[in-house]
Design an enzyme around this catalytic site. Structure first.
Site, PDB file in Angstrom:
ATOM      1  N   ARG A  62      59.768 101.711  -7.043  1.00 38.17           N
ATOM      2  CA  ARG A  62      60.527 100.349  -6.707  1.00 38.17           C
ATOM      3  C   ARG A  62      59.899  99.547  -5.967  1.00 38.17           C
ATOM      4  O   ARG A  62      59.733  98.665  -5.344  1.00 38.17           O
ATOM      5  CB  ARG A  62      61.876 100.022  -6.360  1.00 38.17           C
ATOM      6  N   ASP A 143      67.393  94.411 -15.752  1.00 38.76           N
ATOM      7  CA  ASP A 143      68.404  95.429 -14.763  1.00 38.76           C
ATOM      8  C   ASP A 143      68.636  97.096 -14.242  1.00 38.76           C
ATOM      9  O   ASP A 143      69.087  97.810 -13.569  1.00 38.76           O
ATOM     10  CB  ASP A 143      70.486  94.700 -14.607  1.00 38.76           C
ATOM     11  N   LEU A 167      70.403  86.543  -5.304  1.00 44.77           N
ATOM     12  CA  LEU A 167      69.290  84.782  -5.786  1.00 44.77           C
ATOM     13  C   LEU A 167      70.055  83.564  -5.411  1.00 44.77           C
ATOM     14  O   LEU A 167      71.483  83.961  -6.000  1.00 44.77           O
ATOM     15  CB  LEU A 167      68.213  85.672  -6.938  1.00 44.77           C
ATOM     16  N   CYS A 197      68.580  79.096   3.282  1.00 45.69           N
ATOM     17  CA  CYS A 197      70.236  79.413   4.015  1.00 45.69           C
ATOM     18  C   CYS A 197      70.078  78.409   5.366  1.00 45.69           C
ATOM     19  O   CYS A 197      71.137  77.592   5.687  1.00 45.69           O
ATOM     20  CB  CYS A 197      69.728  80.851   4.176  1.00 45.69           C
ATOM     21  N   CYS A 200      73.522  78.554   8.363  1.00 38.81           N
ATOM     22  CA  CYS A 200      74.471  78.447   7.255  1.00 38.81           C
ATOM     23  C   CYS A 200      74.781  80.344   7.203  1.00 38.81           C
ATOM     24  O   CYS A 200      74.383  81.030   7.504  1.00 38.81           O
ATOM     25  CB  CYS A 200      74.835  78.297   5.968  1.00 38.81           C
ATOM     26  N   CYS A 223      80.791  97.239   0.387  1.00 38.61           N
ATOM     27  CA  CYS A 223      81.340  95.497  -0.769  1.00 38.61           C
ATOM     28  C   CYS A 223      82.380  96.343  -1.353  1.00 38.61           C
ATOM     29  O   CYS A 223      82.317  97.374  -2.689  1.00 38.61           O
ATOM     30  CB  CYS A 223      79.984  96.012  -1.261  1.00 38.61           C
ATOM     31  N   SER A 225      82.771  94.843  -5.437  1.00 38.13           N
ATOM     32  CA  SER A 225      81.798  95.348  -5.729  1.00 38.13           C
ATOM     33  C   SER A 225      81.756  97.021  -6.277  1.00 38.13           C
ATOM     34  O   SER A 225      81.599  97.208  -7.460  1.00 38.13           O
ATOM     35  CB  SER A 225      80.796  94.315  -6.240  1.00 38.13           C
ATOM     36  N   CYS A 250      83.743  91.358  -7.135  1.00 42.61           N
ATOM     37  CA  CYS A 250      83.830  89.982  -6.033  1.00 42.61           C
ATOM     38  C   CYS A 250      83.659  89.071  -6.424  1.00 42.61           C
ATOM     39  O   CYS A 250      81.489  90.140  -6.135  1.00 42.61           O
ATOM     40  CB  CYS A 250      84.146  91.152  -4.998  1.00 42.61           C
ATOM     41  N   CYS A 257      79.271  79.448  -1.796  1.00 45.52           N
ATOM     42  CA  CYS A 257      77.482  79.147  -1.262  1.00 45.52           C
ATOM     43  C   CYS A 257      77.917  77.413  -1.174  1.00 45.52           C
ATOM     44  O   CYS A 257      78.321  76.939  -2.339  1.00 45.52           O
ATOM     45  CB  CYS A 257      76.742  79.857  -1.478  1.00 45.52           C
TER      46      CYS A 257
END
Length: 385
Positions: A62, A143, A167, A197, A200, A223, A225, A250, A257
């Site tokens: 990666r 993915d 993203l 960002c 925030c 998390c 998810s 989730c 955002c």
């Protein structure tokens, strides 16, 4: 290679991508190491990947796209919008219903996006040949390979990685599926995205389980998810109440955002939410056996986690719902064949009617041989929720 021919081919890629339903595309240079690879190494070293063993196994590949494919010169990064047509957080106020992440309320995006990428890659290689650029190759990824898609999307100018590590786009907010085409063509790269960002921290503050140790850092072990999708282990007790009625993934950090004021509804028909997955009733989901689960979630990414994991998630939601009318279904699942389901049925029963759970405890322990399920019964005696 002819610069003019390459520039023309790059324009063709953008036009054809839009024809195929991609709302955004850009080019990233494949050379060099990704800074995100170093952040990922720290993430793994600290154990924040949890039980996702494939992360340390693929870590080295990666770090740079060329570690995955040495011949790659450019990466076409593409995004398809899956924006919801309603506020995805409204379902959290309906405890008798299950909350499913927006991305999983329709067809499996891997199938939708990958098919379009293959078509575009084939046309790209053919157009390169007819343009006099010679024989070239291309590989597509969605993915499932060790590709750092979000950092590459930022490099390609599609947006930036927000403080929640996902993203963000000025045009589509939080709701983009990503795919990439690795190619031996040496395109001119686009300007990278810029972090917008600012000060925030809405996404960080919205997380129900405090999964962000710091801005731009995620601890997957906390998390929802990860807990409801990725790990096969029993969900730790400390997170169950915070899950509420979230039964698959989730969206909290995405949905809050402020950049979503520019978000658009999905245009691709296969990515528009199924009505029966927007707010499914928990009583119907708790009744699913394996065959019914597979049939109901045919073509859905939810099918991959299997009936036992999914129903165990639904039992946590049932316990959090305080809906006593779910008691008969929860009690019936105490005898389910799957230990994970039985374990979460114990927890849900205790939340709905502690007295009934205590009444059933002794007989259940006499019959129960699984250590995980027995642990839940023992926790009940100690008064732990």
């Amino acid at each position: 290679m002819s610069r003019a021919a390459l520039a023309s081919l790059k324009d063709f890629v953008g036009d054809d991508a839009r024809r195929l339903g991609f709302e955004a595309s850009g080019i990233a240079d494949a050379s060099g190491n990704l800074l995100a690879g170093e952040r990922l190494a720290e993430f793994v070293a600290e154990g924040r990947h949890g039980t996702m063993g494939w992360m340390p196994e693929t870590l080295d590949r990666r770090r740079s796209p060329r570690d995955l494919w040495p011949d790659v010169r450019s990466i076409v990064v593409l995004a398809m919008n899956y924006g919801p047509d309603e506020d995805p957080l409204e379902i959290l106020d309906r405890p008798e219903r299950g909350a499913i992440s927006v991305y999983a309320r329709h067809r499996d995006y891997h199938d939708v996006v990958k098919g379009r990428l293959k078509e575009l890659a084939g046309r790209l290689v053919a157009r390169a040949r007819t343009s006099g650029l010679g024989e070239h190759d291309a590989k597509v990824f969605v993915d499932t390979a060790p590709v750092m898609e979000k950092p590459l999307a930022e490099l390609a100018g599609l947006g930036w990685q927000g403080k929640h590590t996902n993203l963000l786009s000025r045009d589509f907010g939080s709701w983009l599926f990503l795919g990439s085409i690795f190619t031996t063509l040496d395109f001119q790269a686009d300007a990278p995205g810029r972090d917008r960002c600012g000060s925030c921290r809405a996404c960080l503050d919205a997380c129900p389980t405090n999964a962000f140790p710091a801005p731009y850092q995620l601890d997957a072990r906390r998390c929802i998810s990860y807990l409801t999708i990725e790990t096969k282990a029993v969900i730790p007790r400390e997170f169950r109440a915070a899950m509420g009625n979230r039964i698959y993934g989730c969206d909290d950090c995405l949905a809050v955002c402020p950049w979503n004021k520019f978000a658009q509804d999905a245009r691709e028909a296969k990515l528009i939410a199924r009505e029966d997955l927007k707010a499914p009733r928990l009583d119907g989901l708790l009744a699913l056996d394996d065959g019914a689960f597979r049939a109901f979630f045919s073509g859905s990414p939810i099918k991959r986690i299997g009936r036992d994991k999914f129903v165990s998630n639904c039992l946590i939601a049932a316990g959090n719902s305080r809906q006593r009318r779910l008691l008969p279904q929860v009690a019936a699942l105490l005898g389910d064949a799957a230990p994970l389901v039985r374990a979460m049925a114990v927890w849900a029963l205790c939340r709905l009617d502690r007295g009934e759970a205590l009444r059933l405890r002794a007989d259940a322990l006499d019959r129960e041989t699984d250590a995980m399920v027995r642990s839940e019964w023992h926790a009940l005696q100690k008064g732990r929720d």
